[in-house]
Design a protein around this motif. Sequence first.
Motif, mmCIF file in Angstrom:
data_model
loop_
_atom_site.group_PDB
_atom_site.id
_atom_site.type_symbol
_atom_site.label_atom_id
_atom_site.label_comp_id
_atom_site.label_asym_id
_atom_site.label_seq_id
_atom_site.Cartn_x
_atom_site.Cartn_y
_atom_site.Cartn_z
ATOM 1 N N ILE A 199 0.825 -1.209 0.000
ATOM 2 C CA ILE A 199 0.000 0.000 0.000
ATOM 3 C C ILE A 199 0.860 1.262 0.000
ATOM 4 C CG2 ILE A 199 -1.693 1.339 1.328
ATOM 5 C CD1 ILE A 199 -2.955 -1.052 -0.018
ATOM 6 N N VAL A 200 1.960 1.234 0.735
ATOM 7 C CA VAL A 200 2.802 2.429 0.848
ATOM 8 C C VAL A 200 4.077 2.353 0.019
ATOM 9 C CG1 VAL A 200 1.918 3.079 3.116
ATOM 10 C CG2 VAL A 200 3.864 1.506 2.967
ATOM 11 N N ASP A 201 4.530 1.141 -0.317
ATOM 12 C CA ASP A 201 5.812 0.999 -1.019
ATOM 13 C C ASP A 201 5.695 1.019 -2.537
ATOM 14 O OD1 ASP A 201 7.188 0.887 1.328
ATOM 15 O OD2 ASP A 201 7.333 -1.295 1.396
ATOM 16 N N ALA A 202 4.544 0.617 -3.066
ATOM 17 C CA ALA A 202 4.380 0.582 -4.521
ATOM 18 C C ALA A 202 4.423 1.993 -5.093
ATOM 19 C CB ALA A 202 3.061 -0.088 -4.888
ATOM 20 N N SER A 203 4.756 2.076 -6.355
ATOM 21 C CA SER A 203 4.806 3.380 -7.022
ATOM 22 C C SER A 203 3.442 4.058 -6.995
ATOM 23 C CB SER A 203 5.275 3.207 -8.469
ATOM 24 O OG SER A 203 5.232 4.415 -9.178
ATOM 25 N N HIS A 204 2.379 3.281 -7.236
ATOM 26 C CA HIS A 204 1.030 3.853 -7.274
ATOM 27 C C HIS A 204 0.031 2.911 -6.617
ATOM 28 C CE1 HIS A 204 3.018 6.243 -10.384
ATOM 29 N NE2 HIS A 204 2.098 7.148 -10.164
ATOM 30 N N LEU A 205 -0.960 3.494 -6.004
ATOM 31 C CA LEU A 205 -2.072 2.761 -5.410
ATOM 32 C C LEU A 205 -3.342 3.129 -6.164
ATOM 33 C CD1 LEU A 205 -3.528 1.103 -3.191
ATOM 34 C CD2 LEU A 205 -3.570 3.202 -1.804
ATOM 35 N N VAL A 206 -4.051 2.108 -6.622
ATOM 36 C CA VAL A 206 -5.260 2.317 -7.413
ATOM 37 C C VAL A 206 -6.446 1.658 -6.703
ATOM 38 C CG1 VAL A 206 -6.348 2.069 -9.676
ATOM 39 C CG2 VAL A 206 -3.846 2.204 -9.494
ATOM 40 N N VAL A 207 -7.520 2.409 -6.552
ATOM 41 C CA VAL A 207 -8.741 1.887 -5.953
ATOM 42 C C VAL A 207 -9.835 1.884 -7.018
ATOM 43 C CG1 VAL A 207 -10.484 2.176 -4.162
ATOM 44 C CG2 VAL A 207 -8.092 2.772 -3.680
ATOM 45 N N PHE A 208 -10.351 0.704 -7.312
ATOM 46 C CA PHE A 208 -11.483 0.571 -8.227
ATOM 47 C C PHE A 208 -12.757 0.631 -7.381
ATOM 48 C CE2 PHE A 208 -7.951 -1.334 -10.410
ATOM 49 C CZ PHE A 208 -8.144 -1.037 -11.745
ATOM 50 N N LYS B 225 -19.622 9.637 0.273
ATOM 51 C CA LYS B 225 -20.250 10.896 -0.121
ATOM 52 C C LYS B 225 -20.382 11.023 -1.634
ATOM 53 C CE LYS B 225 -18.333 13.234 3.950
ATOM 54 N NZ LYS B 225 -17.399 14.293 4.416
ATOM 55 N N LEU B 226 -19.584 10.240 -2.364
ATOM 56 C CA LEU B 226 -19.604 10.290 -3.827
ATOM 57 C C LEU B 226 -20.463 9.185 -4.436
ATOM 58 C CD1 LEU B 226 -15.778 10.934 -4.437
ATOM 59 C CD2 LEU B 226 -17.631 12.622 -4.422
ATOM 60 N N GLY B 227 -21.117 8.408 -3.588
ATOM 61 C CA GLY B 227 -21.934 7.305 -4.085
ATOM 62 C C GLY B 227 -21.094 6.169 -4.626
ATOM 63 N N LEU B 228 -19.918 5.963 -4.011
ATOM 64 C CA LEU B 228 -18.979 4.947 -4.479
ATOM 65 C C LEU B 228 -18.619 3.994 -3.353
ATOM 66 C CD1 LEU B 228 -16.528 7.294 -6.436
ATOM 67 C CD2 LEU B 228 -18.245 5.770 -7.454
ATOM 68 N N ASN B 229 -18.100 2.826 -3.735
ATOM 69 C CA ASN B 229 -17.656 1.819 -2.778
ATOM 70 C C ASN B 229 -16.363 1.182 -3.267
ATOM 71 O OD1 ASN B 229 -17.954 -0.358 -0.632
ATOM 72 N ND2 ASN B 229 -18.013 -1.587 -2.512
ATOM 73 N N ALA B 230 -15.360 1.124 -2.410
ATOM 74 C CA ALA B 230 -14.091 0.498 -2.769
ATOM 75 C C ALA B 230 -14.316 -0.991 -3.001
ATOM 76 C CB ALA B 230 -13.064 0.716 -1.666
ATOM 77 N N SER B 231 -14.155 -1.424 -4.244
ATOM 78 C CA SER B 231 -14.454 -2.795 -4.627
ATOM 79 C C SER B 231 -13.211 -3.681 -4.623
ATOM 80 C CB SER B 231 -15.095 -2.815 -6.021
ATOM 81 O OG SER B 231 -15.291 -4.128 -6.480
ATOM 82 N N VAL B 232 -12.145 -3.198 -5.250
ATOM 83 C CA VAL B 232 -10.894 -3.949 -5.318
ATOM 84 C C VAL B 232 -9.757 -2.949 -5.471
ATOM 85 C CG1 VAL B 232 -10.995 -4.280 -7.840
ATOM 86 C CG2 VAL B 232 -9.728 -5.925 -6.420
ATOM 87 N N VAL B 233 -8.588 -3.305 -4.980
ATOM 88 C CA VAL B 233 -7.432 -2.414 -4.969
ATOM 89 C C VAL B 233 -6.302 -3.046 -5.774
ATOM 90 C CG1 VAL B 233 -5.646 -1.432 -3.466
ATOM 91 C CG2 VAL B 233 -8.028 -1.387 -2.752
ATOM 92 N N ALA B 234 -5.470 -2.202 -6.382
ATOM 93 C CA ALA B 234 -4.275 -2.692 -7.074
ATOM 94 C C ALA B 234 -3.105 -1.773 -6.758
ATOM 95 C CB ALA B 234 -4.502 -2.754 -8.581
ATOM 96 N N THR B 235 -1.945 -2.368 -6.524
ATOM 97 C CA THR B 235 -0.723 -1.591 -6.344
ATOM 98 C C THR B 235 0.162 -1.817 -7.562
ATOM 99 O OG1 THR B 235 0.125 -3.436 -4.996
ATOM 100 C CG2 THR B 235 -0.735 -1.514 -3.834
ATOM 101 N N ILE B 236 0.793 -0.747 -8.023
ATOM 102 C CA ILE B 236 1.572 -0.763 -9.264
ATOM 103 C C ILE B 236 2.999 -0.316 -8.980
ATOM 104 C CG2 ILE B 236 1.743 0.195 -11.602
ATOM 105 C CD1 ILE B 236 -1.219 0.887 -11.435
ATOM 106 N N GLY B 237 3.958 -1.026 -9.550
ATOM 107 C CA GLY B 237 5.346 -0.614 -9.373
ATOM 108 C C GLY B 237 6.315 -1.667 -9.885
#
Length: 210
Positions: free
Chosen positions: A71-80, A173-185
Amino acid sequence: MSQFNKNAKWRYATKKFDASKKVSQADLETLKEAIQLSASSYGLQPYKVIFVDSPELRTQLQPAAWGQSQIVDASHLVVFANITNIGDTEIDEYFKSLTETRGIPMEAVQGYSDFMKSKITTLPLEARNTWTSKQTYLALGNLLNAAAELNIDVTPMEGFDPAQFNQILGLDKLGLNASVVATIGYRHTEDDTQHYTKVRKSKEELFINL
């Protein structure tokens, strides 16, 4: 062997990223386009894709992801994040975009719009949210495959608390729900997992011909 299959053999769920290596902006744009081009039911893309760039936010999210270092070490964190309570508004927005993009009148596709609404908005809320959540995995698949072609590592992650992610990122508040996460690096040389032999069912076990 096809290049696609070579890429699939190369990739794995990276456990330890090299925090000193960052994905270039050019490669990042390629990955974003791959996500953008992903297939989805009806072409609706009923989700948002959040790139969490803030180190502070990523530090807050780490405990909500079982303390995983990616979560903190990857170049990017993406939340779908799937859209919750999808309905007529999102379908109307889709058809507005469709008619403008293809240069056709709404009357030409009104029947299809009505059909979509009859199939989607009549579903119970839980079923609609489950359906939109499933769509995020199609986009995740495109990310995995595109990244492997660029020799960029991606770790898909379900090991997190969606409610905490939603709260920290303000997704509710945005009508969204964190479904799956991906870390990129990029994988760390000390990540022993990269040397493990891939374990998959044999073709005889996996496939059924009828």
